[in-house]
Motif scaffolding. Structure first.
Motif, PDB file in Angstrom:
ATOM      1  N   ALA A 123       0.852  -1.197   0.000  1.00 57.20           N
ATOM      2  CA  ALA A 123       0.000   0.000   0.000  1.00 57.20           C
ATOM      3  C   ALA A 123       0.881   1.238   0.000  1.00 57.20           C
ATOM      4  CB  ALA A 123      -0.903   0.006   1.233  1.00 57.20           C
ATOM      5  N   LEU A 139      -3.533   5.501   4.130  1.00 58.41           N
ATOM      6  CA  LEU A 139      -3.176   4.466   3.168  1.00 58.41           C
ATOM      7  C   LEU A 139      -4.364   3.557   2.913  1.00 58.41           C
ATOM      8  CD1 LEU A 139      -0.762   1.836   4.798  1.00 58.41           C
ATOM      9  CD2 LEU A 139      -2.452   3.137   6.066  1.00 58.41           C
ATOM     10  N   ASP A 140      -4.499   3.021   1.764  1.00 56.86           N
ATOM     11  CA  ASP A 140      -3.673   3.030   0.594  1.00 56.86           C
ATOM     12  C   ASP A 140      -4.016   4.242  -0.288  1.00 56.86           C
ATOM     13  OD1 ASP A 140      -2.267   2.350  -1.739  1.00 56.86           O
ATOM     14  OD2 ASP A 140      -3.727   0.834  -2.317  1.00 56.86           O
ATOM     15  N   THR A 144      -3.389  -0.153  -4.764  1.00 56.71           N
ATOM     16  CA  THR A 144      -4.329  -1.239  -5.071  1.00 56.71           C
ATOM     17  C   THR A 144      -5.750  -0.689  -5.129  1.00 56.71           C
ATOM     18  OG1 THR A 144      -2.863  -2.769  -3.896  1.00 56.71           O
ATOM     19  CG2 THR A 144      -5.094  -3.537  -4.340  1.00 56.71           C
ATOM     20  N   VAL A 152      -7.136  -4.734   2.969  1.00 55.42           N
ATOM     21  CA  VAL A 152      -7.306  -3.442   3.643  1.00 55.42           C
ATOM     22  C   VAL A 152      -6.975  -3.575   5.126  1.00 55.42           C
ATOM     23  CG1 VAL A 152      -8.893  -1.551   4.171  1.00 55.42           C
ATOM     24  CG2 VAL A 152      -9.038  -2.699   1.962  1.00 55.42           C
ATOM     25  N   PHE A 155      -3.417  -3.350   5.495  1.00 51.87           N
ATOM     26  CA  PHE A 155      -2.898  -1.973   5.369  1.00 51.87           C
ATOM     27  C   PHE A 155      -2.839  -1.301   6.752  1.00 51.87           C
ATOM     28  CE2 PHE A 155      -5.008  -1.535   0.869  1.00 51.87           C
ATOM     29  CZ  PHE A 155      -4.135  -2.474   0.373  1.00 51.87           C
ATOM     30  N   ASP A 224      -9.295   1.675   0.841  1.00 55.03           N
ATOM     31  CA  ASP A 224      -8.837   1.069  -0.415  1.00 55.03           C
ATOM     32  C   ASP A 224      -8.099   2.109  -1.248  1.00 55.03           C
ATOM     33  OD1 ASP A 224     -10.849   2.123  -2.741  1.00 55.03           O
ATOM     34  OD2 ASP A 224     -11.852   2.027  -0.803  1.00 55.03           O
ATOM     35  N   GLY A 225      -7.295   1.654  -2.213  1.00 54.45           N
ATOM     36  CA  GLY A 225      -6.459   2.549  -2.995  1.00 54.45           C
ATOM     37  C   GLY A 225      -7.222   3.497  -3.910  1.00 54.45           C
TER      38      GLY A 225
END
Lengths: 322, 322
Positions: A123, A139-140, A144, A152, A155, A224-225
């Motif tokens: 992440a 983060l992320d 991703t 997650v 992370f 989430d990214g």
């Protein structure tokens, strides 16, 4: 001699002039061992300016990746990013610092540097200033886009480690970015992630909302990214817009607002750290000057140290950056 | 006489004192026919203050929903929100305005007021001020946390209609909130949604990023309800934090900053519109005063007018709010 921090001399908007000066600063002022990768001739010319030719090792890489280029397709085997990541994967460096394109560095590092043990997915972590003073880590921030709940939750462990090593927070609290604190709120991803987070050995605060991102509610904000990247850029845009409106309303002069703007400046924070690989990777902002590159080298060294399972006495006790 | 806008007199932090005054203002200053729902005795007492007892119809509802309560569980059949939505579903009103809990109003409306023809899922739309002046509309701001790509593409049609009817934009452009403009960037949801948007009869600009949300890049910003809600609250938080930092730095006085803060104030925009139902629902902010309630009634009337398939000549030509 500890393993050096490998610095991409070709990355960023200002090229070797700033990256080499940053590497020299990292070595001389902060005691960070560095290694420069890129066009050897250009690098040696810059090193000579500071009388540092004998102090820093140089590894040649023919190509520089243009800032606009992203993704694996853009990287040839001779680019400074590829060569830098390979040095890491061969164990010739403890960390890699680049001010090149985030997308290119992240995808290259994920491909060539292996994941750390027990990490599902890396992440991208960014420190954000909080209204209460200090910083939290989000983060992320984009590595991703479609993670599973398990990723997650992982992370959160990476972020806890970052908060200890980089922000110096002894017992970081973790918040899951969601949309309401009532049970059953959120989306499928956050509902399942919340269950997982409650079982992990970390200080889980519960869910936080969009307005908490800069409010100093928690030390680690996990998401989430996709959402993380949108939020990060949204903060930048909202701050810029607010400052522009204030300047336009004639309430304050632009130069007076610069100090506040500076707190959100990527320059201040040293860059985004790609966590969860067996080696540390830090992506500095493309606009980075020497000071920021030096700061990124310090962050990279601290993260790399923390990530080593065996350390010399006197090192900060911290959970490994898994 | 056109169908009235039904106003929840019990919603919001200030209760009938502000909601009734707002309804009277909507009627007298903007010519919006209104109907008040809530505790009849309290409402009549307020109406009498303005000598408006004979002008506005009152429908009794015994219960007021506390602002903290959300979700269907919190609503009894005698709450002003339930009774208001039922008036809509029975065709006794063109639109419903409430300053009650967004969650409670949205879930009640979705259950009792039917969807408009060809609409897969309703979305919550919010107008956001842009640095270029004017406003853009962001949707979905939280009605559907896990939509399908088909639903998000449908939100673009709803947002286009809103931009025409409420913001007065003749040919609104649409941007899909994502994380990077390169092909293949984004997440699964946005990649598929982007394909669908390219085939719809609307002015699709392409993807936009987090920093574009206040930058005036497009008139309609479309996203899933999870991301939209996070972004909306993130904007509020980032603006508040920036203003606090400026006040704290002593660059400008808090009272000087109020004007800029006011542009992001939900008071200014009249509220969030729940689009895609067979009747219009507008949720005003809980802190709304009379002026905001009146503005919400105007927005509700304009949206309801636009949504009617048959209209009298002279009405603004606009796509129905499907």
């Amino acid at each position: 001699m500890p393993e050096p921090v490998v610095v991409d001399a070709m990355g960023g908007d200002h090229g070797p002039a700033e990256t080499v000066r940053g590497a020299v600063t990292a070595l001389r002022e902060h005691g960070v061992p560095v290694l420069l990768v890129g066009r050897a001739e250009e690098i040696r010319r810059e090193l000579a300016r500071y009388g540092a030719s004998g102090e820093i090792e140089v590894v040649h890489a023919e190509e520089a990746v243009p800032m606009g280029e992203r993704g694996p397709g853009a990287l040839s085997g001779t680019s400074s990013i590829t060569v830098g990541c390979e040095l890491l994967s061969r164990g010739a460096g403890a960390a890699f610092v680049s001010a090149g394109s985030t997308g290119a560095v992240v995808s290259c590092a994920i491909r060539s540097v292996g994941r750390a043990e027990s990490v599902l997915r890396p992440a991208l972590a960014i420190a954000l200033p909080q209204v209460t003073g200090g910083s939290s880590v989000l983060l992320d921030a984009g590595a991703t886009a479609d993670p599973t709940p398990e990723m997650v939750a992982g992370f959160a462990l990476l972020g806890t480690s970052y908060a200890r090593l980089v922000l110096g927070t002894a017992e970081p609290t973790v918040g899951l970015l969601s949309i309401g604190s009532e049970p059953g709120k959120g989306n499928r991803l956050t509902r399942r992630t919340e269950e997982l987070l409650r079982r992990l050995p970390l200080r889980f605060h519960g869910t936080v909302e969009g307005h908490d991102v800069l409010a100093g509610v928690v030390d680690v904000i996990v998401t989430d990214g996709f959402t993380g990247n949108v939020v990060l850029k949204n903060v930048e845009g909202a701050v810029r817009t607010t400052l522009a409106m204030i300047a336009h309303a004639g309430i304050a002069r632009p130069d007076e607002l610069r100090e506040v703007a500076g707190r959100y400046d990527p320059e201040t924070h040293g860059g985004a750290a790609l966590l969860g690989l067996s080696r540390t990777v830090v992506v500095a902002h493309g606009s980075s000057r020497a000071r920021t590159i030096a700061r990124a080298c310090v962050v990279a060294r601290d993260l790399a140290r923390g990530g080593k399972p065996v350390r010399a006495p006197g090192h900060r006790a911290a959970e490994p950056a898994r």
